[in-house]
Design an enzyme around this catalytic site. Structure first.
Site, short mmCIF file in Angstrom:
data_model
loop_
_atom_site.label_atom_id
_atom_site.label_comp_id
_atom_site.label_asym_id
_atom_site.label_seq_id
_atom_site.Cartn_x
_atom_site.Cartn_y
_atom_site.Cartn_z
N LYS A 10 1.11 4.08 -3.03
CA LYS A 10 0.74 5.50 -2.87
C LYS A 10 1.95 6.40 -3.16
CE LYS A 10 -3.65 4.99 -1.82
NZ LYS A 10 -4.70 5.37 -2.78
N TYR A 55 0.84 -1.20 0.00
CA TYR A 55 0.00 0.00 0.00
C TYR A 55 0.88 1.25 0.00
CZ TYR A 55 -3.72 3.22 1.53
OH TYR A 55 -4.63 4.26 1.62
N1 LIG Z 1 -10.12 5.57 4.81
C1 LIG Z 1 -8.95 6.08 5.12
O1 LIG Z 1 -8.63 6.27 6.32
C2 LIG Z 1 -7.98 6.43 4.04
C3 LIG Z 1 -6.77 7.01 4.41
C4 LIG Z 1 -5.86 7.36 3.43
C5 LIG Z 1 -6.19 7.16 2.10
N2 LIG Z 1 -7.38 6.59 1.75
C6 LIG Z 1 -7.67 6.42 0.31
O2 LIG Z 1 -8.97 6.89 0.05
C7 LIG Z 1 -9.46 6.27 -1.16
C8 LIG Z 1 -10.88 5.81 -0.94
O3 LIG Z 1 -10.85 4.71 -0.04
P1 LIG Z 1 -11.92 4.52 1.13
O4 LIG Z 1 -11.21 4.74 2.40
O5 LIG Z 1 -13.17 5.26 0.83
O6 LIG Z 1 -12.14 2.93 1.03
P2 LIG Z 1 -13.37 2.08 0.48
O7 LIG Z 1 -14.58 2.37 1.27
O8 LIG Z 1 -12.87 0.67 0.43
O9 LIG Z 1 -13.57 2.65 -0.97
C9 LIG Z 1 -12.73 2.29 -2.02
C10 LIG Z 1 -13.57 2.29 -3.27
O10 LIG Z 1 -12.74 1.96 -4.38
C11 LIG Z 1 -13.51 1.14 -5.23
N3 LIG Z 1 -12.65 0.33 -6.09
C12 LIG Z 1 -11.71 -0.57 -5.71
N4 LIG Z 1 -11.16 -1.15 -6.78
C13 LIG Z 1 -11.77 -0.59 -7.87
C14 LIG Z 1 -11.64 -0.77 -9.27
N5 LIG Z 1 -10.78 -1.66 -9.78
N6 LIG Z 1 -12.41 -0.01 -10.09
C15 LIG Z 1 -13.28 0.88 -9.59
N7 LIG Z 1 -13.48 1.07 -8.27
C16 LIG Z 1 -12.72 0.35 -7.42
C17 LIG Z 1 -14.32 0.28 -4.30
O11 LIG Z 1 -15.41 -0.25 -5.02
P3 LIG Z 1 -16.33 -1.45 -4.45
O12 LIG Z 1 -17.34 -0.75 -3.58
O13 LIG Z 1 -16.90 -2.05 -5.68
O14 LIG Z 1 -15.43 -2.38 -3.68
C18 LIG Z 1 -14.70 1.26 -3.22
O15 LIG Z 1 -15.92 1.91 -3.52
C19 LIG Z 1 -8.47 5.13 -1.48
O16 LIG Z 1 -7.63 5.53 -2.54
C20 LIG Z 1 -7.69 4.99 -0.18
O17 LIG Z 1 -6.39 4.49 -0.38
C21 LIG Z 1 -8.28 6.23 2.69
#
Ligand SMILES: NC(=O)c1ccc[n+]([C@@H]2O[C@H](COP(=O)([O-])OP(=O)(O)OC[C@H]3O[C@@H](n4cnc5c(N)ncnc54)[C@H](OP(=O)(O)O)[C@@H]3O)[C@@H](O)[C@H]2O)c1
Length: 215
Positions: free
Chosen positions: A135, A131
């Site tokens: 990033k 991861y």
């Molecule tokens: N949450 C945190 O604390 C945090 C911190 C730092 C960075 N981030 C970043 O924030 C971003 C959003 O993540 P999140 O936290 O909201 O997690 P999440 O709830 O798991 O959302 C990730 C989304 O990405 C979609 N996805 C995954 N693979 C895909 C693909 N091949 N094509 C299209 N869509 C795809 C998933 O779709 P499905 O619903 O179909 O699975 C899901 O809706 C990510 O880039 C993550 O690395 C999050």
């Protein structure tokens, strides 16, 4: 709203629309790990709108093992790196034809090489190797895209949403128990970028609450 699963996407769309937001929201089938899907999405955007003011590369996964397998490395890079690279390349004509010309790559402070090499940084020993590497690579995409396109008026940011409650790595409950904040705080920060409040920071790595994050 690009989604790979239309059923889940429709549910999310209904939830957002139930809050009666300003403007309109629609679904676009998009699996960022599949080139055919990316090209079909670009065609549909072009036909429906002819331009794209703001691209938010948000899709991501979090592969956690300290010692990832080759398969896990691929899984991580497919979505977090190769996806945004190909999506950005494919949509570039629609972005440069727009008024906004903004690209927001949703990254993570865990991808900061400065943080990863600083023993006093809170994430210095975080074990999510794949991861963090993915990033860091995404951050380089932000930097190079900006360097190449800023003269055409394109603005690019790497944005860390902070530690917030989402479904990432299927750890919604764990995140909440660990004190993660609401993801609405991240959404508000993205809205600030979209509305031009962080234009002066284009070409950098930024976070919520006006934070600048070292690469
Ligand atoms: N949450 C945190 O604390 C945090 C911190 C730092 C960075 N981030 C970043 O924030 C971003 C959003 O993540 P999140 O936290 O909201 O997690 P999440 O709830 O798991 O959302 C990730 C989304 O990405 C979609 N996805 C995954 N693979 C895909 C693909 N091949 N094509 C299209 N869509 C795809 C998933 O779709 P499905 O619903 O179909 O699975 C899901 O809706 C990510 O880039 C993550 O690395 C999050």
């Amino acid at each position: 709203m690009g989604v790979r699963n239309l059923e889940k996407g429709q549910k999310a769309l209904d939830e957002v629309n139930a809050r009666k937001p300003q403007g309109t929201l629609s679904l676009l089938a998009l699996d960022v790990s599949n080139d055919d899907s990316i090209h079909a999405a670009a065609k549909k955007l072009e036909a429906d709108y002819g331009r794209l003011d703001v691209l938010i590369n948000n899709a991501g996964n979090q592969v956690q093992p300290r010692f990832p397998t080759r398969e896990q490395l691929r899984e991580s890079f497919e979505t977090n790196v190769y996806g945004p690279v190909i999506v950005t390349q494919t949509l570039l004509p629609l972005i440069t034809a727009s008024h906004g010309k903004k690209i927001i790559n949703v990254s993570s402070e865990l991808g900061s090489i400065t943080g990863g090499s600083n023993p006093s940084h809170h994430a210095y020993r975080n074990p999510f190797t794949a991861y963090r590497m993915s990033k860091a690579a995404l951050n380089m995409l932000s930097a190079t895209t900006y360097a190449h396109l800023k003269d055409q008026g394109v603005k690019v940011w790497s944005f860390c949403p902070g530690f917030v409650v989402t479904n990432l790595a299927d750890q919604r409950d764990r995140r909440a128990a660990m004190g993660a904040e609401s993801s609405e705080t991240s959404a508000q920060a993205i809205l600030d970028i979209v509305e031009g409040k962080r234009d002066a920071e284009a070409g950098t790595f930024i976070g919520r609450y006006g934070r600048q994050i070292p690469w």
